[in-house]
Design an enzyme around this catalytic site. Structure first.
Site, short mmCIF file in Angstrom:
data_model
loop_
_atom_site.label_atom_id
_atom_site.label_comp_id
_atom_site.label_asym_id
_atom_site.label_seq_id
_atom_site.Cartn_x
_atom_site.Cartn_y
_atom_site.Cartn_z
N THR A 70 0.84 -1.17 0.15
CA THR A 70 0.07 -0.02 -0.14
C THR A 70 0.78 1.16 -0.03
O THR A 70 0.61 2.32 -0.83
CB THR A 70 -0.94 0.08 1.26
OG1 THR A 70 -1.90 -1.05 0.95
CG2 THR A 70 -1.66 1.15 1.34
N GLN A 172 0.81 -9.26 -5.86
CA GLN A 172 0.49 -10.93 -6.05
C GLN A 172 1.40 -11.77 -6.58
O GLN A 172 1.39 -12.67 -6.52
CB GLN A 172 -0.86 -10.77 -6.52
CG GLN A 172 -1.95 -10.27 -5.78
CD GLN A 172 -2.31 -11.09 -4.48
OE1 GLN A 172 -2.14 -12.18 -4.35
NE2 GLN A 172 -2.80 -10.29 -3.49
N SER A 192 5.01 -6.49 -1.47
CA SER A 192 4.82 -6.82 -0.19
C SER A 192 5.35 -8.15 0.43
O SER A 192 4.62 -9.25 -0.05
CB SER A 192 3.21 -6.69 0.19
OG SER A 192 3.07 -6.43 1.33
N THR A 230 13.95 5.03 10.67
CA THR A 230 14.86 3.75 11.19
C THR A 230 14.31 2.74 10.47
O THR A 230 13.30 2.42 10.80
CB THR A 230 14.90 4.01 12.87
OG1 THR A 230 15.34 5.17 13.37
CG2 THR A 230 15.89 2.71 13.26
N CYS A 317 -21.30 -8.22 2.30
CA CYS A 317 -22.84 -7.77 2.70
C CYS A 317 -22.45 -6.41 3.12
O CYS A 317 -21.64 -6.33 4.27
CB CYS A 317 -23.52 -8.53 3.50
SG CYS A 317 -25.02 -8.09 4.35
#
Lengths: 373, 86
Positions: A70, A172, A192, A230, A317
């Protein structure tokens, strides 16, 4: 327990975890300090950078450590958000929302390229939509929901032919399929660690050395004065080790998870279950987005949860309304199937037996009785 | 009796009957009366259009889990703010 949601996160590699614990406990000095206690830490940091660079055919000084995908995505987009950004309609929210931020606050327009029924961007659409004022094009390497792998090399070629920067969200893909940033023509890439058996909270941004990357954090001189703070070097070292191991083992891993996928699909077909496999043939290995006719994906997810089988769903939902994901909407999955979408993503720890059990559990939930058990 | 009064009486009696005769759901297998949370759980775990409902005991038996698992699910859905459980 059967954990089949490796696209959400993966279990940390044992060696990576042990390394992290060891470093946290016994190498606690600040890497930026000048005394000898910090020297081995600086060495580990440099070696980690070299390992990661080698895995994607980059140079060490092109690797910037971040807190994860992100942050890397935000950094890439916001560094070059000028006048126009082009991206796809099926990006991760961190790209989409960064583009919307750029629209709202950085006087920039954003163009969202459509995808076909397999979730693939057509390079001709990119060609048609590039404007003189476009600065950056960002298309994800492989989609997190359906696993579709994009024609990255072709898209990067088109970007470069117009003098534009090409970024890819490869969160991914890194550690699961081979990536060579030089061969593919990628200028920036996000990754990531927790998606490739590394720790959570750490990732990296690859940025080609000729790019003028704007510093993300201002402060000290860490990360070549581009990202102050850091360094979380135990996590960085663990990430590098996890990635190195995944890349070394990539072929056999890919064969195994692909076989798991095949077993699950074949079992569902044998059980006469009515479903669609989303994403076409060019997908991440072990990645299945399945849509079941006239059923509710959330129901399947929770019923599998009761059996200690963990997957994810393509709908949620929301205050009594079922909200379909933007990816499935963009792919125009048939209306009587789309609500019944789940995502099953196999990983290192899954077995062929897991694939059969998942298929049989789904069959039972859907309500069909004529299956093998 | 005037038409207005007649319609008024009919209207009020419908409301009155509605308040007294609240719909009571029963388990389709064992006939046990169902709490509204159990009815909501049926809709979540079987389907929103389900017309016949089952109690937690029969559901646990069919789903091969424990009643505690199902009660945990109810709490999970409530925490998520699911309106079926309001």
């Amino acid at each position: 327990m059967i954990y089949a949601d490796n696209a959400a996160t993966t279990q940390i590699d044992d060696d990576a975890l042990n390394l992290m614990i060891e470093l946290q406990k016994n190498f606690f000095a600040n890497p930026s300090s000048s005394y000898k206690l910090s020297r081995p830490i600086k060495k580990i940091l440099n070696e980690s950078r070299e390992k990661i660079a080698a895995c994607i055919n980059a140079e060490p000084q092109e690797i910037f450590f971040t807190s994860g995908g992100t942050e890397s995505n935000n950094w890439a987009i916001k560094s070059f958000a000028e006048k126009n950004i082009i991206t796809s309609a099926i990006e991760h929210k961190s790209i989409i929302n960064s583009c919307l931020y750029a629209q709202n606050y950085l006087h920039c327009t954003a163009t969202f390229l459509p995808v076909d029924n397999f979730g693939s961007v057509n390079p001709d659409d990119l060609q048609k939509n590039i404007l003189p004022q476009t600065k950056i094009i960002s298309v994800m390497f492989a989609n997190n929901e359906v696993g579709t792998i994009q024609p990255i090399k072709k898209l990067a070629e088109i970007a470069h032919s117009h003098g534009k920067i090409f970024h890819t969200d490869a969160v991914q893909a890194v550690g699961h399929i081979p990536i060579d940033v030089k061969d593919l023509g990628i200028d920036m890439l996000s990754s990531s660690a927790h998606k490739f058996n590394g720790p959570k909270g750490i990732g990296f941004l690859y940025a080609a050395k000729n790019l003028n990357l704007i510093p993300f954090h201002d402060g000290g001189g860490q990360e070549f004065s581009k990202r102050a703070g850091t360094e979380n070097f135990p996590a960085i070292a663990a990430m590098a080790l996890a990635l190195e191991k995944n890349c070394a083992d990539m072929k056999s891993y890919s064969e195994k998870v692909s076989a798991c996928s095949k077993i699950l699909i074949e079992r569902l077909k044998e059980n006469n279950v009515d479903f669609i496999l989303n994403g076409g043939e060019n997908r991440l290995p072990g990645h299945l987005s399945l849509s079941f006719k006239n059923f509710d994906g959330e129901t399947i997810l929770h019923r599998l949860d009761l059996k200690n089988i963990y997957v994810s769903t393509g709908s949620a939902c929301n205050a009594g309304q079922i909200k379909i994901s933007h990816v499935l909407k963009a792919m125009k999955i048939p209306a009587d199937y789309v609500q019944g979408t789940i995502r099953v993503t196999f990983g290192r720890n899954n077995t062929f037996d897991d694939a059969e059990k998942i298929a049989d559990a789904i069959t039972k939930i859907i309500g069909l009785k004529n299956f093998k058990s | 009796m005037s038409k207005k009064i007649k319609f008024g009486i009919i209207f009020l009696s419908k409301i009155f009957r509605g308040n007294i005769l609240k719909k009571i759901f029963k388990c389709k297998f064992c006939g046990a009366p169902l709490h509204k949370d159990c009815v909501a759980l049926n809709k979540k775990l079987i389907g929103r259009n389900v017309k016949e409902f089952v109690c937690l005991t029969c559901m646990a038996d069919d789903f091969d889990c424990t009643e505690e698992d199902l009660r945990d699910k109810i709490e999970e859905f409530k925490e998520q703010g699911c309106t079926l459980f309001l």
